[in-house]
Design a protein around this motif. Structure first.
Motif, PDB file in Angstrom:
ATOM      1  N   PHE A  17       0.837  -1.200   0.000  1.00  0.00           N
ATOM      2  CA  PHE A  17       0.000   0.000   0.000  1.00  0.00           C
ATOM      3  C   PHE A  17       0.872   1.250   0.000  1.00  0.00           C
ATOM      4  O   PHE A  17       0.598   2.213  -0.736  1.00  0.00           O
ATOM      5  CB  PHE A  17      -0.923  -0.001   1.218  1.00  0.00           C
ATOM      6  N   GLU A  18       1.944   1.249   0.808  1.00  0.00           N
ATOM      7  CA  GLU A  18       2.818   2.412   0.887  1.00  0.00           C
ATOM      8  C   GLU A  18       3.509   2.678  -0.439  1.00  0.00           C
ATOM      9  O   GLU A  18       3.791   3.835  -0.765  1.00  0.00           O
ATOM     10  CB  GLU A  18       3.851   2.225   2.000  1.00  0.00           C
ATOM     11  N   ARG A  19       3.791   1.643  -1.208  1.00  0.00           N
ATOM     12  CA  ARG A  19       4.426   1.836  -2.517  1.00  0.00           C
ATOM     13  C   ARG A  19       3.552   2.661  -3.445  1.00  0.00           C
ATOM     14  O   ARG A  19       4.047   3.350  -4.339  1.00  0.00           O
ATOM     15  CB  ARG A  19       4.726   0.486  -3.170  1.00  0.00           C
ATOM     16  N   HIS A  20       2.254   2.582  -3.245  1.00  0.00           N
ATOM     17  CA  HIS A  20       1.304   3.267  -4.132  1.00  0.00           C
ATOM     18  C   HIS A  20       0.680   4.512  -3.484  1.00  0.00           C
ATOM     19  O   HIS A  20      -0.148   5.168  -4.116  1.00  0.00           O
ATOM     20  CB  HIS A  20       0.190   2.301  -4.539  1.00  0.00           C
ATOM     21  N   ARG A  21       1.076   4.834  -2.268  1.00  0.00           N
ATOM     22  CA  ARG A  21       0.387   5.895  -1.529  1.00  0.00           C
ATOM     23  C   ARG A  21       0.443   7.239  -2.263  1.00  0.00           C
ATOM     24  O   ARG A  21      -0.555   7.962  -2.318  1.00  0.00           O
ATOM     25  CB  ARG A  21       0.969   6.051  -0.124  1.00  0.00           C
ATOM     26  N   ARG A  22       1.580   7.596  -2.822  1.00  0.00           N
ATOM     27  CA  ARG A  22       1.687   8.901  -3.485  1.00  0.00           C
ATOM     28  C   ARG A  22       0.679   9.026  -4.621  1.00  0.00           C
ATOM     29  O   ARG A  22      -0.014  10.031  -4.754  1.00  0.00           O
ATOM     30  CB  ARG A  22       3.096   9.097  -4.037  1.00  0.00           C
ATOM     31  N   ARG A  23       0.631   8.005  -5.449  1.00  0.00           N
ATOM     32  CA  ARG A  23      -0.296   8.042  -6.583  1.00  0.00           C
ATOM     33  C   ARG A  23      -1.736   8.029  -6.104  1.00  0.00           C
ATOM     34  O   ARG A  23      -2.598   8.725  -6.661  1.00  0.00           O
ATOM     35  CB  ARG A  23      -0.028   6.852  -7.507  1.00  0.00           C
ATOM     36  N   GLN A  43      -7.599   5.871   4.114  1.00  0.00           N
ATOM     37  CA  GLN A  43      -7.737   4.987   5.271  1.00  0.00           C
ATOM     38  C   GLN A  43      -8.696   3.836   4.965  1.00  0.00           C
ATOM     39  O   GLN A  43      -8.410   2.666   5.288  1.00  0.00           O
ATOM     40  CB  GLN A  43      -8.241   5.786   6.474  1.00  0.00           C
ATOM     41  N   GLU A  44      -9.825   4.149   4.337  1.00  0.00           N
ATOM     42  CA  GLU A  44     -10.801   3.109   3.994  1.00  0.00           C
ATOM     43  C   GLU A  44     -10.232   2.174   2.933  1.00  0.00           C
ATOM     44  O   GLU A  44     -10.457   0.952   2.984  1.00  0.00           O
ATOM     45  CB  GLU A  44     -12.089   3.759   3.499  1.00  0.00           C
ATOM     46  N   ALA A  45      -9.487   2.732   1.974  1.00  0.00           N
ATOM     47  CA  ALA A  45      -8.861   1.895   0.944  1.00  0.00           C
ATOM     48  C   ALA A  45      -7.852   0.936   1.568  1.00  0.00           C
ATOM     49  O   ALA A  45      -7.760  -0.237   1.167  1.00  0.00           O
ATOM     50  CB  ALA A  45      -8.183   2.774  -0.107  1.00  0.00           C
ATOM     51  N   TRP A  46      -7.104   1.420   2.538  1.00  0.00           N
ATOM     52  CA  TRP A  46      -6.127   0.569   3.227  1.00  0.00           C
ATOM     53  C   TRP A  46      -6.832  -0.567   3.970  1.00  0.00           C
ATOM     54  O   TRP A  46      -6.403  -1.722   3.913  1.00  0.00           O
ATOM     55  CB  TRP A  46      -5.310   1.409   4.193  1.00  0.00           C
TER      56      TRP A  46
END
Length: 304
Positions: A17-23, A43-46
């Motif tokens: 998830f963190e790899r894609h957080r910026r996008r 938060q809900e997506a995570w």
């Protein structure tokens, strides 16, 4: 699965998830224009990613983008009446300096959180916005866009096409402050602050482009120009009038910083509340001014 295996699986999910957080942040913010709503969506997506059958996910980036898009559309649908009834000019919640995510160099437009782009997107329907962002910005094939939006491939092509046309019309074509030097941006921001608070109309006209636009968002809570002011002289007259009316225009403090990637400053006004002012620069002059005064969009600046 053992407790240790479960912990490893969750750690791997969090790392993905963190790899894609910026996008994902850029996608949600462009859809919503609100940091609070963006953070809620992420938060809900995570949580949904944590609970998904990740072994069955072929492309984690596409899965997460679909999730964030659908959640953002739900937010827009629930906020539709509130958006339509908004008093005065709407501006996105400002992203101030240290809160700006580092740019994703692989997708230039995806890292563009400029006010102009978000305003251009705001004029699209939610589905046009989603189709344009997913396909044109995040390079998602139309087949996947169609799956995300629950529309046909042809319908998504049309949605993205309409979005593309509107964004091209709305976004500034000139060289903007994103390409201006930091020194030039701060110098013009400083000159604007000094001239506007002193009612120096000649000084303002000298640094504003002839067709400059000022947009101010008070949200109906704090005084602000209800409609955009167009033209250097009209903007200068507005600040001159404030001085003539003896309005409390001198701020308690001013901090120069970057706002949505634009030069600008954060002021604490005479009423004790914050305000952000950001500038687009073109050919050495200020082409656009974005002022956010709505306290609901500035709470994080006061630690609320």
């Amino acid at each position: 699965m053992s407790a240790g295996g479960q912990e490893c699986a969750e750690a791997a999910a969090d790392a993905a998830f963190e790899r894609h957080r910026r996008r994902l942040f850029g996608l949600a913010y462009k859809m919503l224009g609100s940091l609070a709503e963006t953070e809620d969506v992420l938060q809900e997506a995570w949580l949904r990613w944590r609970g998904a059958d990740r072994a069955a996910v072929r492309d984690e980036g596409a899965f997460l983008a679909r999730t964030v898009t659908r959640l953002s559309l739900d937010v827009l649908r629930s906020a539709r009446v509130k958006r339509e009834a908004y008093l005065g000019t709407w501006l996105p919640e400002p992203i101030v300096d240290e809160t700006t995510p580092a740019p994703d160099e692989s997708v230039e437009l995806a890292s563009d959180l400029s006010v102009a782009l978000v305003l251009a997107l705001e004029r699209l329907t939610p589905l046009e916005r989603a189709a344009f962002l997913l396909h044109d910005v995040f390079d998602m094939p139309f087949a996947e866009v169609a799956e995300t939006l629950g529309k046909s491939v042809e319908a998504c092509r049309q949605l993205a096409g309409r979005g593309r046309i509107h964004v091209a019309e709305e976004r500034p074509r000139a060289k903007t402050s994103a390409k201006a030097s930091p020194e030039e941006g701060q110098a013009l921001a400083s000159a604007f602050l000094k001239a506007s608070r002193a009612g120096d109309m000649a000084g303002l006209v000298a640094i504003l482009a002839p067709d400059a636009v000022l947009r101010a968002d008070g949200g109906g809570v704090r005084p602000a120009a209800m409609k955009p002011l167009v033209g250097a002289e009209r903007i200068a007259n507005f600040f001159g009038r404030m001085i003539r009316l003896n309005l409390p225009v001198e701020p308690r403090s001013a901090t120069f910083t970057s706002i949505n990637g634009l030069p600008g400053y954060v002021t604490i006004e005479a009423d004790g509340l914050p305000q952000t002012t950001a500038f687009e620069i073109a050919d050495g002059r200020i082409a656009a001014v974005y002022v956010v005064r709505n306290p609901e969009k500035l709470g994080r600046l006061m630690g609320w």
